[in-house]
Design a protein around this motif. Sequence first.
Motif, short mmCIF file in Angstrom:
data_model
loop_
_atom_site.label_atom_id
_atom_site.label_comp_id
_atom_site.label_asym_id
_atom_site.label_seq_id
_atom_site.Cartn_x
_atom_site.Cartn_y
_atom_site.Cartn_z
N ALA A 502 0.83 -1.21 0.00
CA ALA A 502 0.00 0.00 0.00
C ALA A 502 0.87 1.26 0.00
O ALA A 502 0.55 2.25 -0.68
CB ALA A 502 -0.93 -0.01 1.21
N GLU A 503 1.96 1.25 0.75
CA GLU A 503 2.87 2.40 0.77
C GLU A 503 3.53 2.59 -0.59
O GLU A 503 3.71 3.73 -1.05
CB GLU A 503 3.94 2.21 1.84
CG GLU A 503 3.44 2.41 3.26
CD GLU A 503 4.56 2.36 4.27
OE1 GLU A 503 5.08 3.44 4.62
OE2 GLU A 503 4.94 1.25 4.69
N ALA A 506 1.06 4.28 -2.78
CA ALA A 506 0.88 5.67 -2.38
C ALA A 506 2.04 6.54 -2.85
O ALA A 506 1.84 7.66 -3.35
CB ALA A 506 0.72 5.74 -0.86
N HIS A 519 -8.26 3.68 -2.40
CA HIS A 519 -7.73 2.48 -1.75
C HIS A 519 -8.91 1.65 -1.26
O HIS A 519 -9.70 2.10 -0.42
CB HIS A 519 -6.83 2.85 -0.58
CG HIS A 519 -6.34 1.66 0.19
ND1 HIS A 519 -5.27 0.89 -0.21
CD2 HIS A 519 -6.79 1.08 1.35
CE1 HIS A 519 -5.08 -0.09 0.65
NE2 HIS A 519 -5.99 0.00 1.60
N CYS A 558 -2.79 -0.26 7.32
CA CYS A 558 -2.86 0.35 5.99
C CYS A 558 -3.70 1.63 6.04
O CYS A 558 -3.29 2.68 5.52
CB CYS A 558 -3.47 -0.62 4.98
SG CYS A 558 -2.37 -1.90 4.38
N LEU A 562 -2.16 5.44 5.34
CA LEU A 562 -2.63 6.22 4.20
C LEU A 562 -3.27 7.53 4.65
O LEU A 562 -3.06 8.58 4.03
CB LEU A 562 -3.62 5.39 3.38
CG LEU A 562 -3.03 4.18 2.67
CD1 LEU A 562 -4.11 3.38 1.98
CD2 LEU A 562 -1.96 4.59 1.66
N HIS A 566 -2.04 11.34 3.86
CA HIS A 566 -2.91 12.41 3.38
C HIS A 566 -2.71 13.67 4.20
O HIS A 566 -2.57 14.79 3.65
CB HIS A 566 -4.37 11.98 3.45
CG HIS A 566 -5.34 13.11 3.27
ND1 HIS A 566 -5.56 13.71 2.04
CD2 HIS A 566 -6.12 13.79 4.17
CE1 HIS A 566 -6.44 14.68 2.19
NE2 HIS A 566 -6.80 14.76 3.47
N VAL A 573 -6.05 10.52 -1.18
CA VAL A 573 -6.58 9.17 -1.02
C VAL A 573 -8.00 9.19 -0.46
O VAL A 573 -8.32 10.01 0.41
CB VAL A 573 -5.67 8.31 -0.11
CG1 VAL A 573 -5.62 8.86 1.30
CG2 VAL A 573 -6.12 6.86 -0.11
#
Length: 739
Positions: A502-503, A506, A519, A558, A562, A566, A573
């Motif tokens: 996930a990173e 991003a 996401h 996650c 995220l 932001h 996101v």
Amino acid sequence: MSTSPLVQRIAFGITAPQGRRPAAVPGSSSVTAGEARRERNVCLVGAGNIAAVHAKALTALPGIRIAAIVDPDLAAARRLAGGRSVYGSVAEALRDCGRFDAAHVMVPPDVHREAALPLLEAGCAVLLEKPLATSRRECDELAAAAGRSGAVLGVNQNFLFHPAFARLRREIAAGAYGRPRFVDCIYSVALRQLAARQFGHWMFRAPGNILLEQGIHPLSQVVSLAGPVQQVRAAAGPPVEIAPGAAFFPTMTATLSCASLPAQLRFAVGQSFPFWQVTVVCDDGVVVADLIANRCYAHGRTRWLDPLDQFFSGGRTASAMFGAALRNAGAYGLSTLRLTRAGDPFFLSMKASIGAFYQALDAGRPPEADGAFGGALVAACEAIGDAAFGSARSGPSAPSVRRSPAEKPPAQVAVLGGAGFIGTHTVRRLLAEGRRVAVLGRSTRNLPAGLSDERVALHRGDIRDAEAVRRAIGEASVVINLAHGGGGASFEQVRAAMVGGAETVARACLAAGVRRLIHVGSISSLYLGPRPDLVTGSSPPEPRPEQRADYARAKALCDRILLEMHAREGLPVCILRPGLVVGEGSSPFHSGLGLFNNEQHCIGWNRGRNPLPFVLVQDVAEAIVLAAQAEAPIEGRSFNLIGDVRPSAQAYVAALAKATGRPLRFHPSLPFVVWTGELGKWCIKAAGGRRSPPPSRRDILSRGLSATFDCQDAKRALGWAPTGDPAVFARLAIDVHAR
């Protein structure tokens, strides 16, 4: 009792060539007096899941040292190597030629020849994972190379050494039930990749591949008993279309004329009740090996008249079955407590097969499953495939030439994980809106209908690969991340895959300056046990993630990371958290219902009376597209996606049983009872030295999904209107699973 020549020939599979010592029957002593186990250095070619099993088996064998690991994925090779030498290719490993004298080749079947040929030419003993190769021609090439260099070539047909089958062979070889006359094998099992719709696997590329991947297991047992296949009559069941123009045959029945005995093979994959049984009909009894239950028993006769004979012989058969069940339970308990080594039948078969290969090397004779045996099995698979599948055996006709992603106009939306369950529906919905779409997936073969559209640019890779993610995003203004990155054996591995993936996405979105990252997470990132408040999109992720199972814990992390990106870096996101997603292409046995020890019985996380947060996959895809198109600022916000039809676990299982005509049962329970049972299992494992966190009562409560959801925020902000008609829900969520 001496064994007749026919029985001996059958027990050893095929008649041994002149001057060749026949292989020992599994379970008997394989190294005679004076045959010392020599020290051997072994190279493992391939670092996937099966390589770990090989490594574990090798460490249990005396005189064997793993010297090197070969895999183009050097990170995977290093994880398996544990400090041993690591190479990116066979050629590189061979240049360091003094390090090993035997190699195990565990790469995909279509590169067996490519990987094994240079090793054999160098004189290295090679044990190949089944099948030996993908065609008889390739098998002959490997055998010829071994013959020229004098290298020993073997194939790991480990189910020849399954404990139940090994006992059957000993019974037949001893002549306890007279001369064998007929062999029957029923192989009816589940197939994980078929259930998960992972059609990019090699076994789905052509109809005949499933025989080489799965059918070769029972076929090896038939040939070991009845001799080489000489004539074949086969018929396939109805095909399943797994992709446009791609037929897959899950069932097949073959009548085989073999060198020593007639035989019949029933082959079926994707079955709900696993059953694998080998039966040998003899003059004075019938011997049966049940490989799923790991038991061998016989139907014989006693000295009594028929009424009493039926009682005593039936009792003897029942006693054998009950005794095997007790032994299996005891072996499992002792292995769990680590009072004995791993005792599951699969590992024992792997250990015995690999051990037999090295015992043959030490004895200076070919192994039972040598190149000739492996080649004969591949030839038999080809013959059965030709007879059963006909013109479809070679696979679908060549597709029209597709333009590469670089040749297509830039995608407007990138869907990472777009070939999966939710992804496929999302891509179709985007195409219906006239969007050009880039799809990132681990495989680009046998994709569902819609993904072959010229407006779809296919990219192969996963979200842990930053370069693959960058290429897939390209110039897209919106990125939809449906990929979770994979799992692992520990939380550290799960975190690296899921949170790390996930990173990576991003960071790529920030670098590309995308307008919006959507996401797609899961409601499992929230605490969903008893709570006084409503669960909405603004509900924070699980405040105590350390008390949750690895998947839920990683999902919560996650979401937190995220949202922090932001706030800190301006990551645009929006997080969508679907509930229990159901519909065509999913398994009907959702873990949100309870614990499925098998498909027929669901043990509830609770009494199963509370409404569950179901949502149709079509409604999830609609919400994703609405989020991609939303003009209002939704960055930094989270929305739960729960449908308006929410049956309880009891009601869902009852409706599924009615639709499928199967005796499915839901067993109500209490969270405390479930937690106590999990705690008991943990205590047993801990007593055996296994280190893992104890089960959390909070996690069990959250799995019960008793929280109350309010999705008005998603409906207002996105204009989302999920299905509210129970009849439509039943048709799309439940009836699609009726066969």
